[in-house]
Design an enzyme around this catalytic site. Structure first.
Site, PDB file in Angstrom:
ATOM      1  N   ARG A  30      50.958  34.149  48.013  1.00 48.92           N
ATOM      2  CA  ARG A  30      50.650  32.701  48.292  1.00 48.92           C
ATOM      3  C   ARG A  30      51.029  31.778  47.474  1.00 48.92           C
ATOM      4  O   ARG A  30      51.213  30.504  47.814  1.00 48.92           O
ATOM      5  CB  ARG A  30      48.971  32.756  48.671  1.00 48.92           C
ATOM      6  CG  ARG A  30      48.567  33.597  49.868  1.00 48.92           C
ATOM      7  CD  ARG A  30      47.288  34.092  49.679  1.00 48.92           C
ATOM      8  NE  ARG A  30      46.802  34.689  48.778  1.00 48.92           N
ATOM      9  CZ  ARG A  30      46.647  36.252  48.905  1.00 48.92           C
ATOM     10  NH1 ARG A  30      47.226  36.817  49.732  1.00 48.92           N
ATOM     11  NH2 ARG A  30      46.410  36.770  47.614  1.00 48.92           N
ATOM     12  N   GLU A  57      43.295  45.971  36.572  1.00 50.77           N
ATOM     13  CA  GLU A  57      42.005  46.791  36.291  1.00 50.77           C
ATOM     14  C   GLU A  57      42.154  48.166  36.308  1.00 50.77           C
ATOM     15  O   GLU A  57      41.632  49.088  35.473  1.00 50.77           O
ATOM     16  CB  GLU A  57      40.803  46.473  37.590  1.00 50.77           C
ATOM     17  CG  GLU A  57      39.658  47.175  37.364  1.00 50.77           C
ATOM     18  CD  GLU A  57      38.526  46.572  38.467  1.00 50.77           C
ATOM     19  OE1 GLU A  57      37.368  47.249  38.256  1.00 50.77           O
ATOM     20  OE2 GLU A  57      38.783  45.882  39.488  1.00 50.77           O
TER      21      GLU A  57
END
Length: 175
Positions: A58, A95
């Site tokens: 994006r 993560e």
């Protein structure tokens, strides 16, 4: 127009407890898209920016439009293995695991003034990796701009602490 109204929230995506902030609805709305680009450009319009670097994917859409408005070149920052020419890479922690960003070695030259653009800043890991990658090539990072900030996750603050002026258009609480 409130840009928050043009951003769709998808609950429990990509995993339970996450509120995914989807800007594809903003991109589909011509007025909202134009306003977002104008607002991303406005704080940095007089900084003589040479290139805008956009983070896949994006960030390509937004960064290309911002580069056009600033009469600047565009530098795509891509996931590992997606660029066809010689690259510089930086690995960064996620993560669960790690990822890699790459840039063509000839995408910019040392000393160029670069603005970083992406749709959202959360923990700041990807943005900080992008800054590191660009600085390795000698770029001066003059600004970073994002449509969405998730301030509870601290990414914008981490980027500012790394010496990068940060601008965001809307903030959402939570993850």
């Amino acid at each position: 127009m409130d840009l928050r109204d043009a951003i769709r929230t998808i609950p429990d995506y990509p995993k339970p407890g996450i509120q995914f902030r989807d800007i594809t609805t903003l991109l589909a709305d011509a007025r909202a898209f134009r306003r977002a680009v104008d607002e991303l450009v406005q704080p940095f319009a007089g900084l003589k920016i040479d290139k805008v670097a956009g983070i896949e994917a994006r960030g390509f859409i937004l960064g290309g439009a911002v580069a056009h408005q600033l009469s600047a070149g565009f530098v795509p920052l891509r996931k590992k293995g997606k660029l066809p020419h010689r690259t510089r890479a930086v690995e960064y922690a996620l993560e669960y695991g790690s990822d890699t960003l790459e840039v063509h070695l000839d995408a910019f030259v040392a000393g160029e003034r670069i603005m970083l653009v992406d749709d959202l800043i959360a923990t700041g890991g990807t943005a900080l990796a992008a800054v590191d990658l660009l600085r390795q090539g000698g770029a001066e990072i003059v600004a970073a701009a994002f449509v969405v900030d998730l301030p509870e996750l601290g990414g914008a603050a981490r980027l500012a602490a790394a010496g990068v002026p940060v601008s965001t258009l809307v903030a959402f609480e939570g993850h």
